[in-house]
Design a protein around this motif. Structure first.
Motif, PDB file in Angstrom:
ATOM      1  N   GLY A  23      31.992  27.245  32.494  1.00  0.00           N
ATOM      2  CA  GLY A  23      31.953  28.230  31.593  1.00  0.00           C
ATOM      3  C   GLY A  23      32.222  29.550  31.644  1.00  0.00           C
ATOM      4  N   ASP A  24      32.691  29.744  32.928  1.00  0.00           N
ATOM      5  CA  ASP A  24      32.812  31.335  33.377  1.00  0.00           C
ATOM      6  C   ASP A  24      34.204  31.216  34.435  1.00  0.00           C
ATOM      7  N   LEU A  25      34.530  32.451  34.344  1.00  0.00           N
ATOM      8  CA  LEU A  25      35.968  32.887  35.173  1.00  0.00           C
ATOM      9  C   LEU A  25      35.559  32.520  36.902  1.00  0.00           C
ATOM     10  N   ASN A  26      36.291  31.506  37.305  1.00  0.00           N
ATOM     11  CA  ASN A  26      36.034  31.299  38.850  1.00  0.00           C
ATOM     12  C   ASN A  26      37.272  31.696  39.520  1.00  0.00           C
ATOM     13  N   ARG A  27      37.214  32.085  40.786  1.00  0.00           N
ATOM     14  CA  ARG A  27      38.552  32.434  41.498  1.00  0.00           C
ATOM     15  C   ARG A  27      38.224  31.637  42.727  1.00  0.00           C
ATOM     16  N   MET A  28      39.545  30.973  43.015  1.00  0.00           N
ATOM     17  CA  MET A  28      39.640  30.217  44.293  1.00  0.00           C
ATOM     18  C   MET A  28      39.681  30.960  45.394  1.00  0.00           C
ATOM     19  N   THR A  29      39.103  30.588  46.477  1.00  0.00           N
ATOM     20  CA  THR A  29      39.321  31.062  47.716  1.00  0.00           C
ATOM     21  C   THR A  29      40.453  30.880  48.657  1.00  0.00           C
TER      22      THR A  29
END
Length: 304
Positions: A23-29
């Motif tokens: 439910g939130d913004l996630n940034r891939m590594t």
């Protein structure tokens, strides 16, 4: 010649996220895109052990082009049947735990099915065909059986790596090899295994039902080979486990590629274990160097 058939290939999109928050913004590594599909994996490993193959199956759209271009770079021969819809994308989300989201796969028309059957009918006596993986939801029931009939009519051998009804229906046609893992075997016969000895009667049953060779992989407990001459067990190779995806396909490739050259199931099993283990110890499918490093560590013991 060895042919592989992948009816529902994919791009495997591997995404690493440090801490997944729903439910939130996630940034891939980091991320990685790879050609996916069990038969395609088999062809890629066959190339690494210097066994030539031709990859068949259904490909469509820009995703299908990604797969065919990748295989061309690896100098793997292909003769895919084009379909009008895009090949699927499977998401492998790696965070604290691993989550997979698999695409549905394209709709395949009757005309496209017939075109693949026509392509397969070009095989010759003595060829081997590896039938691997799931089928698109729109494919008619019993399509694997239709392909097997073509293979048998051409006096060629077939290997089938699937589960459930498709596997059971293939047994009377005497596949050269089947390779369920211990969990798939338990589900197939609706039983529970507590020890390795519990598995043995069911491997023998698969032989009695028609399979020429049976490999049952048992993850950290090694693998078993069932033949008409006896039952054999491999040791477990020790390295850090990185990747379970494609290890079973790599085992099949090692077996089939070696058996095609030497007609020796024990040596073929040895190469199967080396290839499967090498993929389990790699981020992608195994490299030729790692397979060759591991082959001398594989010990095959006759247990019955």
């Amino acid at each position: 010649m060895i042919y592989t058939v992948t009816l529902n290939p994919s791009i495997d999109y591997i995404v690493h996220v440090e801490e997944l928050k729903l439910g939130d913004l996630n940034r891939m590594t980091n991320d990685l895109k790879l050609p996916g599909g069990k038969g395609i994996n088999v062809s890629r490993i066959l190339k690494r052990i210097q066994a030539e193959s031709t990859a068949l199956g259904f490909l469509g759209g820009f995703t299908g082009t990604f797969i065919s271009d990748w295989l061309a770079k690896e100098k793997i021969a292909t003769n895919f049947t084009s379909v009008s819809e895009d090949t699927r994308i499977n998401i492998k989300l790696k965070s604290e735990t691993e989550t997979e989201i698999n695409g549905l796969g394209p709709a395949v028309s009757n005309e496209e099915m017939q075109e693949l059957k026509q392509t397969l009918s070009m095989i010759s006596a003595g060829d081997s065909v590896v039938l691997s993986g799931s089928t698109p939801a729109t494919l008619r029931e019993g399509f694997y059986e239709e392909l097997i009939q073509i293979i048998k009519d051409k006096n060629a051998e077939f290997i089938i790596d699937t589960t459930g009804k498709d596997l059971l229906n293939a047994l009377p046609q005497k596949p050269l090899l089947i390779k369920p893992n211990n969990h798939e075997l338990a589900e197939l016969f609706d039983v529970d295994f507590q020890t390795m000895e519990d598995i043995l009667p069911f491997g023998e049953r698969l032989l009695a039902d028609g399979a020429q060779h049976v490999i049952i992989s048992m993850a950290g407990d090694g693998a078993l080979l069932f033949t008409k001459e006896g039952i054999y067990r491999s040791n477990v190779l020790k390295r850090p486990l990185k990747n379970s995806v494609g290890a079973g396909d790599s085992m099949i490739a090692g077996f089939v590629g070696t058996f095609a050259k030497k007609n020796d199931p024990i040596d073929a099993f040895k190469w199967g274990v080396a290839c499967g283990s090498a993929t389990a110890f790699s981020d992608d499918l195994a490299s030729a160097d790692l397979i060759n490093e591991l082959i001398d560590e594989v010990i095959i013991e006759k247990i019955r």
